[in-house]
Write a protein that holds these residues in place. Structure first.
Motif, PDB file in Angstrom:
ATOM      1  N   GLY A   1       0.829  -1.198   0.000  1.00 34.47           N
ATOM      2  CA  GLY A   1       0.000   0.000   0.000  1.00 34.47           C
ATOM      3  C   GLY A   1       0.866   1.250   0.000  1.00 34.47           C
ATOM      4  O   GLY A   1       1.908   1.303   0.659  1.00 34.47           O
ATOM      5  N   ILE A   2       0.436   2.249  -0.750  1.00 32.72           N
ATOM      6  CA  ILE A   2       1.187   3.502  -0.867  1.00 32.72           C
ATOM      7  C   ILE A   2       0.242   4.666  -0.594  1.00 32.72           C
ATOM      8  O   ILE A   2      -0.930   4.630  -0.975  1.00 32.72           O
ATOM      9  CB  ILE A   2       1.796   3.665  -2.283  1.00 32.72           C
ATOM     10  N   TYR A   3       0.749   5.689   0.093  1.00 34.33           N
ATOM     11  CA  TYR A   3      -0.019   6.937   0.120  1.00 34.33           C
ATOM     12  C   TYR A   3       0.921   8.115  -0.096  1.00 34.33           C
ATOM     13  O   TYR A   3       2.094   8.085   0.273  1.00 34.33           O
ATOM     14  CB  TYR A   3      -0.856   7.082   1.390  1.00 34.33           C
ATOM     15  N   PHE A   4       0.373   9.104  -0.758  1.00 34.37           N
ATOM     16  CA  PHE A   4       1.108  10.318  -1.107  1.00 34.37           C
ATOM     17  C   PHE A   4       0.632  11.441  -0.195  1.00 34.37           C
ATOM     18  O   PHE A   4      -0.572  11.676  -0.049  1.00 34.37           O
ATOM     19  CB  PHE A   4       0.865  10.701  -2.565  1.00 34.37           C
ATOM     20  N   LEU A   5       1.576  12.141   0.416  1.00 34.91           N
ATOM     21  CA  LEU A   5       1.254  13.232   1.332  1.00 34.91           C
ATOM     22  C   LEU A   5       1.757  14.557   0.772  1.00 34.91           C
ATOM     23  O   LEU A   5       2.952  14.703   0.503  1.00 34.91           O
ATOM     24  CB  LEU A   5       1.885  12.980   2.700  1.00 34.91           C
TER      25      LEU A   5
END
Length: 347
Positions: free
Chosen positions: A87-91
């Motif tokens: 899983g990846i999230y961009f901040l």
């Protein structure tokens, strides 16, 4: 003291730097994190044994997540491997009047295809003293929900206290979908981290809708505590002065053997923000530390006044460092509490 077990997804976080927006950034900073993983990491720095349970792909990104956990003292022996994606999230980090933004890319992650048969639950809960999970995990699909329910049931059957951080995320699932799951999961829970909004919107609890805010909040959380036979409700209240300056206070309600629950609250602390992500996880970690270290035998005999003060201090300190998890020792937090938030140089 035993081991704190946490269960959830750890992700790769890619963050903007130097005031950039995601659509203009040329460089992104790499961190690993996720609600329950952050709690496990923070607790090891506070002197507790912790064990994180998840599923990761057998590739370099999965290995990077494991190395992050191991470097912070977390037991990773019950992490299973499978799938191809982490899983990846961009901040996009906010500043001043511009808020931070998060974009998720986790739909087909290795964790989303987890199965309750993947794990040896007896081994996972061996020597365990606590189990922690969050609503973010429940939002990740039916397979994850079934495994989360199994994990909580296994803890409950062994008499292990279960804490649950509501952590509703509108970008992961709808209110209607969450409303169908939260009440069922609370059957297994002893301690929750929740706001009045959670009680009202996720559980349809709002006994005093025309009352002033403080009375309405306490009434809603009191009914939450009593309806689901909880030992404690903990939470924070945040005032946002800007994206880089907030105030935070903490509160609790404690079951009082069938009579009116006990309520306690801290004064607010005002502080500047370097990295807001993980502040709630840091609060949960600090509260759990406070309960585990101030109790005298019984599962829920810890000092909640100390727990919320320690949790609040841990959360404020987390806002001052980069990354998802609080990396402070018990001595660091106690010193911050004793100095009442002073930023004087420690010599």
């Amino acid at each position: 003291m035993g081991t704190v077990v946490t269960f959830g997804e750890i992700m790769l976080r890619l963050s903007t730097q130097d005031g950039s927006t995601l659509n203009t950034a040329h460089d992104l900073q790499v961190h690993y994190g996720g609600g329950e993983a952050n709690v496990a990491v923070a607790l090891t720095h506070l002197g507790h044994a912790s064990r994180f349970v998840t599923r990761l792909p057998p590739n370099q990104l999965g290995e990077g997540a494991v190395r992050h956990l191991l470097a912070n003292g977390v037991d990773t022996s019950h992490i299973v491997r499978g799938g191809t994606n982490i899983g990846i999230y961009f901040l996009e980090t906010g500043f001043g009047g511009r808020p931070s933004k998060v974009i998720y890319n986790r739909k087909h992650s290795a964790f989303s295809h987890i199965s309750e048969q993947d794990f040896d639950w007896s081994a996972i809960f061996e020597n365990a003293c606590w189990f922690h999970i969050s609503g973010i995990t429940l939002a990740l699909g039916e397979k994850v929900q079934r495994t989360a329910f199994r994990a909580a049931a296994e803890a409950k059957a062994r008499g292990i206290p279960v804490s649950f951080d509501f952590n509703y995320r509108a970008r992961l699932w709808s209110l209607d979908a969450a409303r169908a799951i939260y009440p069922k999961f609370l059957y297994y829970v002893d301690v929750v981290f929740a706001r009045q909004w959670d009680a009202q919107m996720l559980l349809d609890i709002d006994p005093e809708p025309s009352s002033p805010y403080e009375h309405r909040k306490q009434a809603a959380l009191r009914e939450l505590l009593q309806r689901y036979h909880l030992a404690f409700v903990f939470g924070t209240e945040r005032i946002i002065h800007s994206a880089t300056e907030n105030s935070l206070s903490a509160y609790y309600l404690q079951s009082n053997h069938g009579t009116r629950p006990i309520y306690g609250k801290t004064n607010p602390l005002r502080f500047n923000i370097y990295d807001r992500i993980g502040g709630g996880d840091a609060f949960a970690s600090g509260v759990l530390h406070g309960l585990l270290t101030s109790r005298s035998g019984a599962a829920f005999s810890g000092n909640p006044d100390y727990a919320i003060r320690f949790g609040l201090a841990t959360s404020v300190l987390k806002h001052t460092i980069s990354g998802d998890a609080a990396l402070f020792s018990c001595e660091d937090v106690e010193a911050f509490m004793a100095a009442n938030g002073s930023a004087e140089v420690v010599r």
